[in-house]
Structure formats: C-alpha cells, structure tokens
Design an enzyme around this catalytic site. Structure first.
Site, PDB file in Angstrom:
ATOM      1  N   LYS A  49     -32.369  -0.079  32.408  1.00 35.38           N
ATOM      2  CA  LYS A  49     -31.475   1.014  32.743  1.00 35.38           C
ATOM      3  C   LYS A  49     -32.245   2.184  33.360  1.00 35.38           C
ATOM      4  O   LYS A  49     -31.718   2.965  34.135  1.00 35.38           O
ATOM      5  CB  LYS A  49     -30.785   1.520  31.468  1.00 35.38           C
ATOM      6  CG  LYS A  49     -29.919   0.507  30.805  1.00 35.38           C
ATOM      7  CD  LYS A  49     -29.363   1.108  29.486  1.00 35.38           C
ATOM      8  CE  LYS A  49     -28.556   0.067  28.754  1.00 35.38           C
ATOM      9  NZ  LYS A  49     -28.199   0.567  27.394  1.00 35.38           N
ATOM     10  N   GLY A  50     -33.520   2.326  32.971  1.00 39.18           N
ATOM     11  CA  GLY A  50     -34.268   3.550  33.258  1.00 39.18           C
ATOM     12  C   GLY A  50     -34.400   3.922  34.718  1.00 39.18           C
ATOM     13  O   GLY A  50     -34.489   5.095  35.050  1.00 39.18           O
ATOM     14  N   ASP A 107     -46.127   1.070  32.919  1.00 41.99           N
ATOM     15  CA  ASP A 107     -46.933   1.233  31.710  1.00 41.99           C
ATOM     16  C   ASP A 107     -48.003   0.143  31.740  1.00 41.99           C
ATOM     17  O   ASP A 107     -49.010   0.271  32.446  1.00 41.99           O
ATOM     18  CB  ASP A 107     -45.971   1.147  30.513  1.00 41.99           C
ATOM     19  CG  ASP A 107     -46.609   1.488  29.178  1.00 41.99           C
ATOM     20  OD1 ASP A 107     -47.647   2.153  29.169  1.00 41.99           O
ATOM     21  OD2 ASP A 107     -46.064   1.086  28.143  1.00 41.99           O
ATOM     22  N   LYS A 159     -48.420   5.423  34.095  1.00 42.54           N
ATOM     23  CA  LYS A 159     -49.367   5.624  32.979  1.00 42.54           C
ATOM     24  C   LYS A 159     -50.566   4.729  33.239  1.00 42.54           C
ATOM     25  O   LYS A 159     -50.716   3.683  32.608  1.00 42.54           O
ATOM     26  CB  LYS A 159     -48.718   5.172  31.662  1.00 42.54           C
ATOM     27  CG  LYS A 159     -47.813   6.159  31.005  1.00 42.54           C
ATOM     28  CD  LYS A 159     -47.395   5.612  29.632  1.00 42.54           C
ATOM     29  CE  LYS A 159     -46.337   6.469  29.008  1.00 42.54           C
ATOM     30  NZ  LYS A 159     -45.777   5.855  27.789  1.00 42.54           N
ATOM     31  N   PHE A 181     -45.338   9.393  25.025  1.00 44.51           N
ATOM     32  CA  PHE A 181     -44.010   8.842  25.224  1.00 44.51           C
ATOM     33  C   PHE A 181     -43.154   9.892  25.926  1.00 44.51           C
ATOM     34  O   PHE A 181     -43.043  11.023  25.471  1.00 44.51           O
ATOM     35  CB  PHE A 181     -43.378   8.428  23.888  1.00 44.51           C
ATOM     36  CG  PHE A 181     -42.216   7.519  24.093  1.00 44.51           C
ATOM     37  CD1 PHE A 181     -42.411   6.153  24.250  1.00 44.51           C
ATOM     38  CD2 PHE A 181     -40.925   8.024  24.169  1.00 44.51           C
ATOM     39  CE1 PHE A 181     -41.326   5.304  24.486  1.00 44.51           C
ATOM     40  CE2 PHE A 181     -39.849   7.192  24.399  1.00 44.51           C
ATOM     41  CZ  PHE A 181     -40.039   5.828  24.555  1.00 44.51           C
ATOM     42  N   ASP A 234     -35.232   6.773  28.204  1.00 43.58           N
ATOM     43  CA  ASP A 234     -34.601   7.090  26.918  1.00 43.58           C
ATOM     44  C   ASP A 234     -35.620   7.264  25.803  1.00 43.58           C
ATOM     45  O   ASP A 234     -36.749   6.778  25.875  1.00 43.58           O
ATOM     46  CB  ASP A 234     -33.624   5.986  26.516  1.00 43.58           C
ATOM     47  CG  ASP A 234     -34.334   4.738  25.995  1.00 43.58           C
ATOM     48  OD1 ASP A 234     -35.251   4.252  26.693  1.00 43.58           O
ATOM     49  OD2 ASP A 234     -33.992   4.273  24.899  1.00 43.58           O
TER      50      ASP A 234
END
Ligand code: 5GP
Ligand code: MG
Length: 175
Positions: A40-41, A100, A128, A149, A156
């Site tokens: 979704k991000g 990530d 990251k 985070f 989210d």
C-alpha cells in the site's frame, strides 16, 4: 512507539518529488511507460510523481506480503501483479515508498522482467542504504534515511499514519 519528530516536511517532500519527476521525464522523453506502484505504501508517492510526468503513462499495481517467521526474514508472497498485457514489451517503472533490505523490489523486479518488460527501472522515495542485504540499487531515489522506523506519506505504523503529508521518525519503545 510514538512520534520522535518530523524528518521531511510536506514542502520538502513536494520539492523533491518535483525534481525526481524531472529526472524520470528526462529518461523517458516522450516514450510511453507503465508505472507499477507497490501497495500500500507506494500509492501516495506514485500519485504525486505521475502528476508531474508528461509522457503517456499507464498505471498498474503490485503488492507483496512477507509471511513465515518474523516480519523481515519471511518468504515473500505475491498478492497482486499486473496482467501480462500491461508489462510485455513495455518500459516499466517500479515505484515504492522505501527501500530497506531490497528484497521486495528485487523480487518484483525479477517477476516484471520474467513477465516480459522491455526495460525495468526502479524509483523509491526513501532509501535506508545502511540496511541493504541485497545488491539492489534504485535508478531514481528521493532521500537517504537513517536506520529508524519512519511513517507518513504512505508509510504506516501499525496500520496508521499513511495519510500524513509529512514523514516522521518513530521513537523506539522504552526510549
Ligand atoms: P525491503 O524488502 O526493502 O526490506 O522492505 C521494503 C518494505 O518494508 C517497504 O515497502 C515498507 O513496506 C517496509 N518498510 C521498511 N522500512 C520501513 C519503515 O521505516 N517504515 C515503514 N512504515 N515501512 C518500512
Ligand atoms: Mg511497502
């Protein structure tokens, strides 16, 4: 965990999205491309990015979930993938919120190439780099972030905060 502070304001985000769109547009010139947004991000960043693009863009979505032990080391499962017609013979731009370890995008990249993409480029808003476990390198990226985070702008925290127009760092529990 609660919010530690703002990492990127709405205006910093929008300025960077505009400059990234300029880089992306320079790559494609007037040639059509299929944008594959990772749910979704990735949806907020994708929505902002494609509004700046002037070449013909078609939009598809993909989703991956991780299952098995833990959240980062589980096996990846494909939950949603574009149809063959949307990918075969096309120039494809894979767009996500954050890179990530690199496993998610490496997994999707390999599947999109196997589905017949003529060219595959990747675009992430946050990177990251210190957490990378693969040799994955994005073609377009917005900002480097430290190993904290982050939430907001599509990302989210426990299902919430995706709607924030800015990006925040979360404070680890107990600190
Ligand atoms: P990777 O497969 O590269 O390890 O993980 C990428 C995915 O992990 C991202 O698409 C995102 O869903 C999630 N992720 C990694 N870091 C963060 C973070 O700091 N905040 C949030 N909300 N999601 C993250
Ligand atoms: Mg994601």
């Amino acid at each position: 965990m609660d919010i530690e502070g703002v990492l990127f304001t709405e205006s910093e985000i929008q300025a960077r999205v505009g400059s990234m769109a300029h880089e992306v547009a320079g790559h494609y010139r007037d040639e059509p491309c299929t944008v594959v947004s990772v749910l979704k991000g990735g949806f907020l960043f994708t929505a902002d990015l494609i509004r700046h693009l002037t070449m013909p863009v078609s939009l598809s979505f993909a989703a991956v979930s991780s299952y098995g032990s833990g959240t980062t080391s589980g096996t990846l499962r494909l939950d949603l993938f574009p149809s063959g017609l949307e990918i075969r013979g096309r120039r494809v731009l894979l767009v996500d919120d954050i890179l990530d370890t690199g496993r998610t995008l490496a997994f999707l990249r390999d599947r999109l190439i196997a589905a017949g993409a003529r060219e595959l480029k990747t675009c992430v808003f946050l990177d990251k780099t210190s957490r990378r476990t693969t040799d994955f390198r994005p073609d377009f990226r917005g900002f480097d972030v430290p190993d904290v985070f982050v939430a907001g702008y599509g990302l989210d925290f426990a299902g919430s905060y995706r709607n924030l127009p800015h990006i925040v760092a979360m404070r680890p529990r107990g600190s």
